[in-house]
Design an enzyme around this catalytic site. Sequence first.
Site, short mmCIF file in Angstrom:
data_model
loop_
_atom_site.label_atom_id
_atom_site.label_comp_id
_atom_site.label_asym_id
_atom_site.label_seq_id
_atom_site.Cartn_x
_atom_site.Cartn_y
_atom_site.Cartn_z
N LYS A 45 -41.19 -26.82 16.71
CA LYS A 45 -42.22 -26.00 17.37
C LYS A 45 -43.03 -26.93 18.26
O LYS A 45 -43.09 -28.14 18.02
CB LYS A 45 -43.13 -25.39 16.30
CG LYS A 45 -43.92 -24.18 16.74
CD LYS A 45 -43.15 -22.89 16.53
CE LYS A 45 -43.96 -21.70 16.98
NZ LYS A 45 -43.26 -20.44 16.75
N VAL B 34 -45.20 -8.65 20.69
CA VAL B 34 -44.49 -8.05 19.55
C VAL B 34 -45.20 -6.78 19.08
O VAL B 34 -44.57 -5.75 18.85
CB VAL B 34 -44.38 -9.05 18.37
CG1 VAL B 34 -43.63 -8.40 17.21
CG2 VAL B 34 -43.69 -10.32 18.79
P1 NAD Z 1 -49.07 -12.43 21.96
O1 NAD Z 1 -49.91 -13.56 22.39
O2 NAD Z 1 -48.33 -11.65 23.00
O3 NAD Z 1 -49.96 -11.37 21.17
C1 NAD Z 1 -50.89 -11.72 20.22
C2 NAD Z 1 -52.03 -10.74 20.38
O4 NAD Z 1 -52.94 -10.92 19.30
C3 NAD Z 1 -52.83 -10.95 21.67
O5 NAD Z 1 -52.91 -9.72 22.39
C4 NAD Z 1 -54.20 -11.43 21.19
O6 NAD Z 1 -55.25 -11.00 22.00
C5 NAD Z 1 -54.25 -10.82 19.81
N1 NAD Z 1 -55.16 -11.44 18.86
C6 NAD Z 1 -55.46 -12.76 18.68
N2 NAD Z 1 -56.33 -12.91 17.66
C7 NAD Z 1 -56.58 -11.68 17.18
C8 NAD Z 1 -57.39 -11.18 16.13
N3 NAD Z 1 -58.12 -12.00 15.36
N4 NAD Z 1 -57.40 -9.85 15.90
C9 NAD Z 1 -56.66 -9.00 16.66
N5 NAD Z 1 -55.88 -9.42 17.67
C10 NAD Z 1 -55.83 -10.74 17.93
O7 NAD Z 1 -48.09 -12.97 20.83
P2 NAD Z 1 -46.76 -12.30 20.28
O8 NAD Z 1 -45.61 -12.87 21.00
O9 NAD Z 1 -46.93 -10.83 20.24
O10 NAD Z 1 -46.71 -12.87 18.79
C11 NAD Z 1 -47.54 -12.35 17.78
C12 NAD Z 1 -47.31 -13.12 16.49
O11 NAD Z 1 -45.95 -13.02 16.12
C13 NAD Z 1 -47.60 -14.63 16.58
O12 NAD Z 1 -48.10 -15.08 15.36
C14 NAD Z 1 -46.24 -15.24 16.83
O13 NAD Z 1 -46.16 -16.56 16.41
C15 NAD Z 1 -45.39 -14.33 16.00
N6 NAD Z 1 -44.01 -14.29 16.44
C16 NAD Z 1 -43.70 -13.89 17.70
C17 NAD Z 1 -42.37 -13.83 18.09
C18 NAD Z 1 -41.96 -13.35 19.46
O14 NAD Z 1 -40.78 -13.02 19.65
N7 NAD Z 1 -42.88 -13.24 20.42
C19 NAD Z 1 -41.37 -14.20 17.20
C20 NAD Z 1 -41.73 -14.57 15.91
C21 NAD Z 1 -43.05 -14.63 15.55
#
Ligand code: NAD
Length: 345
Positions: free
Chosen positions: A74, A175
Amino acid sequence: MFNLEHEQVLFCQDKEIGLKAIIAVHNTVCGPALGGTRMWNYNSEAEALKDVLRLSRGMTYKNAISGLNLGGGKAVIIGDSRTQKNEALFRRFGKFVNNLAGKYITAEDVGISPKDMIYVAMETNHVAGLPGKSGDPSPVTAYGVYMGMKAAAKAQYGKDSLSGKKVSVQGAGHVGQYLVEHLVKEGAKVFLSDIHEPTLMHVANKFNTEIVGIDEIYDLDVDIYAPCALGATVNDDTLKRLKCSIIAGAANNQLAKEDIHGFAVMEKGMIYAPDFLINAGGVMNCYGEVVGLQQSQVMDMAENIYNTTLDIVNTSKEKNIPTYQIANQKAEERIAALTNIKKYY
Ligand code: NAD
């Protein structure tokens, strides 16, 4: 924190460009270390280091349990993803990735878009999830989370339908929004929170969900809590407040302290669908790109998260062992088995 047995940790700095990043390669027994790059405004380098060490270890377990020939790694870039992004920053970062000569393959994570990855790819071939290739992994991640959630529902409620279930989704990002789409389509009632108002409004209006406050989300009377923002939201404080019977979401490292909160969740009669298992759809998507799978094969792998989750949840119930422990054991067994086959030509 510093004893997670990493193979290599690389600190990357370019003062002129304003880049500060850390790349952590945790384990490469199953293959090259693949894991996304996260851009976040950490309060300190120590906080960023802690995050990247935990996240990269999580990728080792995720890739191993998913049957992928990939190790775990990572990267984190320290900075504000809404104001500090530029071409030079990502290209400089790409050079650092390239210096690892394929031992680490990067991809998108929180705060990073496919466009940023195009800049990284100008300096290295070790990038997955580019536009025009496997693309944004988030839809596959969301599908896997949805499958894991349905398996948990099967074990908890006797059937896997989410119709009529109340689901709180924390984070309406890449997601979160695809997950909301699956849930709404199936007839679940969704409660949505996000710290970024425009994102929240957009997704809530598009899918007609209820909006809830950042902190209020932990007090809701819901069936399922889906953390899709950041980690460690299942902790001493929130466990006193959460009323759900299933925790299943996309965020990595949802349990603040696995050994404490994994047991606490089980003792409360909740089912915790292990995050690294059910959010593996995204890395499956990247893997498909790396080894040349059809998209239908990738979706089949993501769909199989249902079976793996159900198996783990049922074993957890039978043996009265937290789900995270069983999932960890399964991942460790595969790594141990592959360590042994490396002895042979
Ligand atoms: P992203 O940045 O697109 O979305 C995250 C969202 O969470 C943002 O809109 C942000 O404003 C919001 N956020 C942050 N803190 C917050 C809080 N305290 N309360 C409410 N909302 C809050 O990220 P993503 O790609 O959607 O990923 C989301 C999670 O899933 C992360 O933890 C990431 O590591 C995990 N993940 C993502 C993927 C992927 O394919 N994108 C794969 C595996 C795991």
